[in-house]
Motif scaffolding. Structure first.
Motif, mmCIF file in Angstrom:
data_model
loop_
_atom_site.group_PDB
_atom_site.id
_atom_site.type_symbol
_atom_site.label_atom_id
_atom_site.label_comp_id
_atom_site.label_asym_id
_atom_site.label_seq_id
_atom_site.Cartn_x
_atom_site.Cartn_y
_atom_site.Cartn_z
ATOM 1 N N ILE A 1 27.376 21.698 39.926
ATOM 2 C CA ILE A 1 28.196 20.335 39.767
ATOM 3 C C ILE A 1 27.238 19.693 39.115
ATOM 4 O O ILE A 1 27.265 18.560 38.850
ATOM 5 C CB ILE A 1 28.558 19.949 40.690
ATOM 6 N N LEU A 2 25.895 18.830 40.828
ATOM 7 C CA LEU A 2 25.184 17.288 39.384
ATOM 8 C C LEU A 2 24.540 18.317 38.311
ATOM 9 O O LEU A 2 24.654 16.640 37.410
ATOM 10 C CB LEU A 2 24.342 17.818 40.928
ATOM 11 N N SER B 1 35.294 20.093 39.320
ATOM 12 C CA SER B 1 34.301 19.244 40.159
ATOM 13 C C SER B 1 33.481 18.145 39.305
ATOM 14 O O SER B 1 33.415 16.901 39.048
ATOM 15 C CB SER B 1 33.870 19.596 41.545
ATOM 16 N N LEU C 1 18.220 23.220 46.279
ATOM 17 C CA LEU C 1 19.487 23.262 45.621
ATOM 18 C C LEU C 1 19.463 24.671 44.385
ATOM 19 O O LEU C 1 20.884 24.323 43.300
ATOM 20 C CB LEU C 1 20.155 22.025 44.543
ATOM 21 N N VAL D 1 32.981 24.348 39.171
ATOM 22 C CA VAL D 1 32.173 23.607 39.038
ATOM 23 C C VAL D 1 32.086 23.033 37.918
ATOM 24 O O VAL D 1 32.053 21.409 37.943
ATOM 25 C CB VAL D 1 31.372 24.752 39.264
ATOM 26 N N THR E 1 26.846 23.370 44.179
ATOM 27 C CA THR E 1 26.597 21.348 44.085
ATOM 28 C C THR E 1 25.774 21.640 44.021
ATOM 29 O O THR E 1 25.449 20.305 42.876
ATOM 30 C CB THR E 1 26.417 21.134 45.844
ATOM 31 N N SER F 1 23.052 27.295 44.655
ATOM 32 C CA SER F 1 23.684 26.680 44.430
ATOM 33 C C SER F 1 25.239 25.841 43.523
ATOM 34 O O SER F 1 25.068 25.289 42.478
ATOM 35 C CB SER F 1 23.640 25.113 45.478
#
Length: 270
Positions: free
Chosen positions: A136-137, A73, A128, A70, A133, A131
């Motif tokens: 990270i967002l 990225s 999400l 996390v 991802t 997750s």
């Protein structure tokens, strides 16, 4: 303020920082009974039992890997997007550039807690939650204003002739960004990377809000396992904190030169 009074104030501040640090570090080699009976004393032995317990815990190792994924990225993507935005803002002349810049960095003034409910509802509808991802967002969005604030301040100190030289040589804006702006902005990028790494690596709010699956926990969230409703295993908690802090210390040691250069480069207009 005299030199003596400054030294006294700095000495008091050093004690306020050093005493808790000593308790935490020495506490990693103690049992719970030893810690409460002598919190400021040295451990009776240096047996690394607590480190062995934490490091051999499969869930802690998995959480450490999640934090690496996390944070790594999010830092890289935030630097990429933030540097592109800062490059564009530095080249927009007049009030328009300052207006867009002010709008983007306004996010630093908004408390994260104020956005928790709409963010949770949005992530739930987008699927999400639980997750990496999604985590990270949200880390990218939350720290982007800080990245733009630091890097735009530096890139605005770069002489306009630097951009014009690239245009004269036939370089398009993308080529100018890659070949000219990025190499001279390395100190600023390093300083920003340290800030982002510290914020995102230590973040507990967003993992606590969006992650419910134990296999997706990050390291700060996993450390809560050592804290119970009626009893907290402080030696194991201190050990986990020391292990979690090690990457930050290592990153700062290796990037300290760039960090100092990046924080001072934008203070004087070139």
């Amino acid at each position: 303020m005299t030199s003596l009074s400054r030294r006294v104030i700095l000495g008091i501040y050093a004690l306020l920082v050093a005493v808790p640090l000593i308790v935490v570090v020495t506490g990693t080699f103690k049992t719970t009974k030893q810690l409460f009976s002598s919190p400021f004393g040295l451990p009776s032995d240096l047996a690394p039992g607590n480190f062995r317990t934490v490091l051999t815990d499969a869930s802690m190792g998995h959480s450490f890997a999640n934090s690496v994924i996390v944070t790594g990225s999010a830092v890289l993507l935030t630097l990429l997007i933030g540097s592109l935005a800062s490059y564009g803002l530095a080249r927009i002349p007049g009030r328009l550039g300052w207006l867009i810049y002010g709008f983007l960095v306004l996010g630093m003034a908004v408390p994260a807690q104020a956005n928790m409910i709409p963010q949770y509802v949005l992530f739930q509808r987008l699927g999400l939650l639980d997750s990496l991802t999604g985590l990270i967002l949200i880390e990218i969005v939350a720290t982007m204003p800080v990245a733009i604030f630091i890097m735009t301040g530096f890139m605005r100190t770069l002489p306009r002739e630097l951009y014009e030289a690239g245009s004269v040589d036939g370089a398009n804006p993308w080529r100018t960004y890659l070949s000219i702006v990025l190499p001279v902005s390395l100190p600023s990028l390093a300083a920003t990377a340290i800030f982002l790494f510290v914020i995102q690596w230590n973040d507990l709010l967003y993992p606590l809000l969006f992650i419910h699956d134990p296999s997706k926990r990050t390291l700060p969230l996993a450390l809560l396992n050592f804290q119970g409703e009626y009893l907290t295993n402080y030696p194991l908690l201190f050990t986990g904190v020391v292990i979690a802090s090690a990457p930050i210390v290592i990153a700062y040691v290796f990037l300290q030169r760039y960090f100092v250069a990046g924080m001072t480069a934008g203070s004087v207009k070139g």
